[in-house]
Design a protein around this motif. Structure first.
Motif, PDB file in Angstrom:
ATOM      1  N   SER A  80      26.047 -13.707 -11.818  1.00 50.43           N
ATOM      2  CA  SER A  80      24.585 -13.767 -11.026  1.00 50.43           C
ATOM      3  C   SER A  80      24.072 -12.261 -10.474  1.00 50.43           C
ATOM      4  CB  SER A  80      24.325 -14.665  -9.803  1.00 50.43           C
ATOM      5  OG  SER A  80      24.536 -16.215 -10.359  1.00 50.43           O
ATOM      6  N   LEU A  81      25.080 -11.371 -10.319  1.00 52.39           N
ATOM      7  CA  LEU A  81      24.968 -10.069 -10.094  1.00 52.39           C
ATOM      8  C   LEU A  81      24.951  -9.377 -11.341  1.00 52.39           C
ATOM      9  CD1 LEU A  81      28.250 -10.185  -7.693  1.00 52.39           C
ATOM     10  CD2 LEU A  81      26.089  -9.719  -6.948  1.00 52.39           C
ATOM     11  N   ALA A  82      24.896  -9.300 -12.049  1.00 48.80           N
ATOM     12  CA  ALA A  82      24.958  -8.810 -13.341  1.00 48.80           C
ATOM     13  C   ALA A  82      23.651  -8.880 -14.061  1.00 48.80           C
ATOM     14  CB  ALA A  82      25.819  -9.185 -14.017  1.00 48.80           C
ATOM     15  N   TRP A  83      22.777 -10.069 -13.720  1.00 47.05           N
ATOM     16  CA  TRP A  83      21.285 -10.306 -14.417  1.00 47.05           C
ATOM     17  C   TRP A  83      20.825  -9.717 -13.083  1.00 47.05           C
ATOM     18  CZ3 TRP A  83      17.422 -12.329 -12.476  1.00 47.05           C
ATOM     19  CH2 TRP A  83      17.375 -14.154 -12.332  1.00 47.05           C
ATOM     20  N   LEU A  84      21.107 -10.111 -12.037  1.00 46.64           N
ATOM     21  CA  LEU A  84      20.463  -9.983 -10.593  1.00 46.64           C
ATOM     22  C   LEU A  84      20.042  -8.159 -10.525  1.00 46.64           C
ATOM     23  CD1 LEU A  84      21.286 -11.826  -7.849  1.00 46.64           C
ATOM     24  CD2 LEU A  84      19.471 -12.080  -9.109  1.00 46.64           C
ATOM     25  N   SER A  85      21.186  -7.673 -11.341  1.00 48.25           N
ATOM     26  CA  SER A  85      21.387  -6.239 -10.896  1.00 48.25           C
ATOM     27  C   SER A  85      19.970  -5.178 -11.960  1.00 48.25           C
ATOM     28  CB  SER A  85      22.986  -5.456 -10.878  1.00 48.25           C
ATOM     29  OG  SER A  85      23.909  -6.200 -10.158  1.00 48.25           O
ATOM     30  N   LEU A  86      20.093  -6.185 -13.041  1.00 46.47           N
ATOM     31  CA  LEU A  86      19.306  -5.511 -14.171  1.00 46.47           C
ATOM     32  C   LEU A  86      17.599  -6.178 -13.747  1.00 46.47           C
ATOM     33  CD1 LEU A  86      19.699  -4.426 -17.290  1.00 46.47           C
ATOM     34  CD2 LEU A  86      19.678  -6.901 -17.695  1.00 46.47           C
ATOM     35  N   ALA A  87      17.762  -6.756 -13.870  1.00 48.30           N
ATOM     36  CA  ALA A  87      16.602  -7.425 -12.859  1.00 48.30           C
ATOM     37  C   ALA A  87      15.888  -6.630 -12.156  1.00 48.30           C
ATOM     38  CB  ALA A  87      16.351  -8.882 -13.403  1.00 48.30           C
ATOM     39  N   GLY A  88      16.088  -6.479 -11.275  1.00 46.87           N
ATOM     40  CA  GLY A  88      16.333  -6.004  -9.705  1.00 46.87           C
ATOM     41  C   GLY A  88      16.273  -4.833  -9.561  1.00 46.87           C
ATOM     42  N   ASN A  89      17.243  -4.283 -10.295  1.00 47.70           N
ATOM     43  CA  ASN A  89      17.111  -2.505  -9.829  1.00 47.70           C
ATOM     44  C   ASN A  89      17.507  -2.114 -11.217  1.00 47.70           C
ATOM     45  OD1 ASN A  89      17.990  -2.777  -7.395  1.00 47.70           O
ATOM     46  ND2 ASN A  89      20.683  -3.351  -8.073  1.00 47.70           N
ATOM     47  N   THR A  90      18.273  -2.296 -12.537  1.00 51.83           N
ATOM     48  CA  THR A  90      17.928  -0.883 -13.584  1.00 51.83           C
ATOM     49  C   THR A  90      16.942  -0.960 -14.443  1.00 51.83           C
ATOM     50  OG1 THR A  90      20.879  -1.193 -13.737  1.00 51.83           O
ATOM     51  CG2 THR A  90      19.034  -0.097 -15.576  1.00 51.83           C
ATOM     52  N   LEU A  91      16.377  -2.433 -14.938  1.00 49.67           N
ATOM     53  CA  LEU A  91      15.483  -1.994 -16.045  1.00 49.67           C
ATOM     54  C   LEU A  91      14.191  -2.434 -15.104  1.00 49.67           C
ATOM     55  CD1 LEU A  91      14.052  -3.317 -18.258  1.00 49.67           C
ATOM     56  CD2 LEU A  91      14.127  -5.750 -17.550  1.00 49.67           C
ATOM     57  N   TYR A  92      14.248  -2.715 -13.908  1.00 50.29           N
ATOM     58  CA  TYR A  92      12.696  -2.786 -12.792  1.00 50.29           C
ATOM     59  C   TYR A  92      12.175  -1.123 -11.996  1.00 50.29           C
ATOM     60  CZ  TYR A  92      10.654  -2.998  -8.568  1.00 50.29           C
ATOM     61  OH  TYR A  92       9.328  -2.487  -7.536  1.00 50.29           O
ATOM     62  N   TYR A  93      13.312  -0.168 -12.320  1.00 47.16           N
ATOM     63  CA  TYR A  93      13.307   0.934 -11.462  1.00 47.16           C
ATOM     64  C   TYR A  93      13.099   1.540 -13.227  1.00 47.16           C
ATOM     65  CZ  TYR A  93      13.314   4.988  -9.304  1.00 47.16           C
ATOM     66  OH  TYR A  93      13.505   5.616  -7.838  1.00 47.16           O
ATOM     67  N   VAL A  94      13.095   1.442 -13.950  1.00 48.01           N
ATOM     68  CA  VAL A  94      12.843   2.181 -15.169  1.00 48.01           C
ATOM     69  C   VAL A  94      11.839   1.565 -15.598  1.00 48.01           C
ATOM     70  CG1 VAL A  94      12.793   2.194 -18.012  1.00 48.01           C
ATOM     71  CG2 VAL A  94      15.342   2.270 -16.645  1.00 48.01           C
ATOM     72  N   LEU A  95      10.879   0.581 -15.729  1.00 49.66           N
ATOM     73  CA  LEU A  95       9.389  -0.013 -16.047  1.00 49.66           C
ATOM     74  C   LEU A  95       8.727   0.800 -14.554  1.00 49.66           C
ATOM     75  CD1 LEU A  95      10.509  -3.682 -16.632  1.00 49.66           C
ATOM     76  CD2 LEU A  95       9.482  -1.631 -18.253  1.00 49.66           C
ATOM     77  N   LEU A  96       9.054   0.415 -13.748  1.00 47.58           N
ATOM     78  CA  LEU A  96       8.236   1.285 -12.117  1.00 47.58           C
ATOM     79  C   LEU A  96       8.329   2.897 -12.313  1.00 47.58           C
ATOM     80  CD1 LEU A  96       8.209   0.323  -8.161  1.00 47.58           C
ATOM     81  CD2 LEU A  96       8.352   2.819  -9.158  1.00 47.58           C
ATOM     82  N   SER A  97       8.986   3.608 -12.567  1.00 47.84           N
ATOM     83  CA  SER A  97       9.249   4.816 -12.842  1.00 47.84           C
ATOM     84  C   SER A  97       8.363   5.293 -14.206  1.00 47.84           C
ATOM     85  CB  SER A  97      10.302   5.905 -12.907  1.00 47.84           C
ATOM     86  OG  SER A  97      10.870   5.455 -12.396  1.00 47.84           O
ATOM     87  N   THR A  98       7.846   4.811 -14.917  1.00 51.20           N
ATOM     88  CA  THR A  98       7.275   4.723 -15.793  1.00 51.20           C
ATOM     89  C   THR A  98       5.521   4.247 -15.769  1.00 51.20           C
ATOM     90  OG1 THR A  98       8.944   4.059 -17.352  1.00 51.20           O
ATOM     91  CG2 THR A  98       6.926   4.415 -18.619  1.00 51.20           C
ATOM     92  N   ALA A  99       5.864   3.486 -14.883  1.00 54.64           N
ATOM     93  CA  ALA A  99       3.958   2.882 -14.990  1.00 54.64           C
ATOM     94  C   ALA A  99       3.290   3.831 -13.925  1.00 54.64           C
ATOM     95  CB  ALA A  99       4.335   2.006 -13.952  1.00 54.64           C
ATOM     96  N   VAL A 100       4.338   4.532 -12.917  1.00 53.20           N
ATOM     97  CA  VAL A 100       4.356   5.335 -11.887  1.00 53.20           C
ATOM     98  C   VAL A 100       3.692   7.020 -12.419  1.00 53.20           C
ATOM     99  CG1 VAL A 100       4.705   6.836  -9.713  1.00 53.20           C
ATOM    100  CG2 VAL A 100       5.052   4.866  -9.804  1.00 53.20           C
ATOM    101  N   GLN A 101       4.385   7.590 -13.970  1.00 44.92           N
ATOM    102  CA  GLN A 101       3.975   8.606 -14.458  1.00 44.92           C
ATOM    103  C   GLN A 101       3.078   8.855 -14.770  1.00 44.92           C
ATOM    104  OE1 GLN A 101       8.204   9.727 -15.916  1.00 44.92           O
ATOM    105  NE2 GLN A 101       8.268  10.595 -13.650  1.00 44.92           N
ATOM    106  N   THR A 102       2.553   7.465 -15.818  1.00 47.26           N
ATOM    107  CA  THR A 102       1.817   7.083 -16.913  1.00 47.26           C
ATOM    108  C   THR A 102       0.458   6.825 -15.874  1.00 47.26           C
ATOM    109  OG1 THR A 102       3.068   5.295 -17.728  1.00 47.26           O
ATOM    110  CG2 THR A 102       3.429   6.940 -18.831  1.00 47.26           C
ATOM    111  N   GLY A 103       0.397   5.357 -15.166  1.00 44.80           N
ATOM    112  CA  GLY A 103      -0.396   5.348 -14.646  1.00 44.80           C
ATOM    113  C   GLY A 103      -1.030   5.607 -13.180  1.00 44.80           C
ATOM    114  N   GLY A 104       0.060   5.990 -12.663  1.00 44.10           N
ATOM    115  CA  GLY A 104      -0.256   6.369 -10.970  1.00 44.10           C
ATOM    116  C   GLY A 104       0.051   5.244 -10.255  1.00 44.10           C
ATOM    117  N   ILE A 105       0.313   6.437  -9.066  1.00 44.55           N
ATOM    118  CA  ILE A 105       0.840   4.867  -8.307  1.00 44.55           C
ATOM    119  C   ILE A 105      -0.086   3.756  -8.041  1.00 44.55           C
ATOM    120  CG2 ILE A 105       1.066   4.930  -5.333  1.00 44.55           C
ATOM    121  CD1 ILE A 105       2.783   7.579  -5.690  1.00 44.55           C
ATOM    122  N   ALA A 106      -1.306   4.206  -7.539  1.00 48.81           N
ATOM    123  CA  ALA A 106      -2.707   2.834  -7.317  1.00 48.81           C
ATOM    124  C   ALA A 106      -2.138   2.140  -8.257  1.00 48.81           C
ATOM    125  CB  ALA A 106      -4.040   3.903  -7.496  1.00 48.81           C
ATOM    126  N   MET A 107      -2.470   2.756  -9.520  1.00 48.62           N
ATOM    127  CA  MET A 107      -2.157   1.082 -10.611  1.00 48.62           C
ATOM    128  C   MET A 107      -1.071   0.445 -10.565  1.00 48.62           C
ATOM    129  SD  MET A 107      -3.425  -0.432 -13.810  1.00 48.62           S
ATOM    130  CE  MET A 107      -4.391   1.236 -14.227  1.00 48.62           C
TER     131      MET A 107
END
Length: 321
Positions: A80-107
């Motif tokens: 559980s810790l392994a997949w929660l770390s991936l879903a809520g931290n590693t993968l999530y932050y890569v996706l969020l950072s890409t979204a902010v840098q390409t689409g902006g904070i509002a989007m």
């Protein structure tokens, strides 16, 4: 039959849980700024820096208790810790950072502002949950607030907005899975404290970040100036301490105090604080639509809280009759 006292345990749990959710949102809102502060680095590099720092800090805080904590968590808990770390931290932050840098904070805020909808709908199926029909007003207010937040970005999309939107939707899916799974894991492994669960998550996430270092060394540019590396290190450590240690601790505490149908609403505070920090960073006042979004999102949370308080009051009254 007696009425619920103003200071009933159910009411106090709700108030404390909401306060923890608000604190987590205030700290997590900082993650929207980080990709803008160090734009020279890729989303993967941002995730590696943040979660290496998170892992090292977590390992230091666990210290001599490591063996006892390992013994307290069964094999399925580590899965559980392994997949929660991936879903809520590693993968999530890569996706969020890409979204902010390409689409902006509002989007990005717009899409993530919809998080309470899937979490609340799924949570309404839990035993003893507030019926979904009672949460419709809150969900409608949530949707209206999220639409207001990102309306300008949708009405006049900038370059990269479509790409940012797709990554933000991916971040939404990733964090929805985390929010639901983490709440249920905290209930399943109740003998592990919220702080220890967060620190164990940090250690596992740090290991995931370490495994990703060869990827960025092979495929991403690393020709940054010494000043840029110092800024990168500072932002990584600050986000790890404030968002990953402090914010996650408050979120885990909240997850044990509130039902899943209310947990989903609490992520709206991250959206609100993320926008507030963006206004300060951009040195501007909110527009009319953004102001309306604040009001609608706050009304959504208050309406959801009221529905849960009524539910708790009925339950206590039935038990006392």
């Amino acid at each position: 039959m007696i009425s619920t006292a103003a200071g009933s345990p159910g009411t106090n749990r709700t108030i404390l849980g909401v306060a923890c959710g608000m604190g987590a949102g205030a700290l997590w809102g900082l993650v929207f700024l980080a990709p803008d502060l160090v734009r020279a680095f890729t989303p993967l590099q941002l995730a590696i820096g943040r979660y290496l720092a998170f892992g090292l800090i977590s390992a230091a805080l666990v210290g001599s208790r490591w063996r006892s904590l390992v013994a307290a968590v069964p094999a399925r808990g580590w899965l559980s810790l392994a997949w929660l770390s991936l879903a809520g931290n590693t993968l999530y932050y890569v996706l969020l950072s890409t979204a902010v840098q390409t689409g902006g904070i509002a989007m990005t805020s717009l899409v993530l502002g919809f998080l309470p909808v899937p979490v609340t709908i799924i949570g309404s199926r839990d035993s003893g949950a507030v019926p979904l029909r009672k949460l419709v007003p809150s969900l409608l207010l949530c949707v209206a607030g999220a639409v207001c937040i990102g309306w300008q970005a949708i009405a006049a999309p900038a370059a990269g907005a479509v790409t940012g939107l797709l990554f933000a939707i991916g971040a939404l899916a990733s964090w929805t899975a985390y929010a639901i799974g983490n709440t249920r894991s905290l209930s399943r492994f109740a003998h592990v404290s919220a702080q220890d669960w967060n620190l164990l998550t940090g250690v596992v996430t740090g290991l995931q970040a370490t495994a990703l270092i060869p990827v960025t060394l092979l495929f991403e540019p690393l020709n940054h100036t010494p000043q840029a590396w110092l800024e990168y290190a500072g932002v990584s450590i600050a986000v790890a301490l404030l968002a990953s240690i402090g914010g996650n601790l408050l979120w885990n505490r909240m997850s044990r105090l509130l039902p899943l149908t209310l947990v989903g609403q609490m992520i709206l505070f991250e959206t609100l604080f993320g926008l507030l920090y963006a206004f300060v960073w951009e040195r501007r006042l909110p527009t009319l639509l953004e102001s309306a979004a604040f009001v609608l999102v706050v009304a959504s949370v208050l309406t959801c809280i009221a529905a849960h308080r009524r539910r708790a009051g009925l339950a206590i009254s039935a038990a006392a009759s």
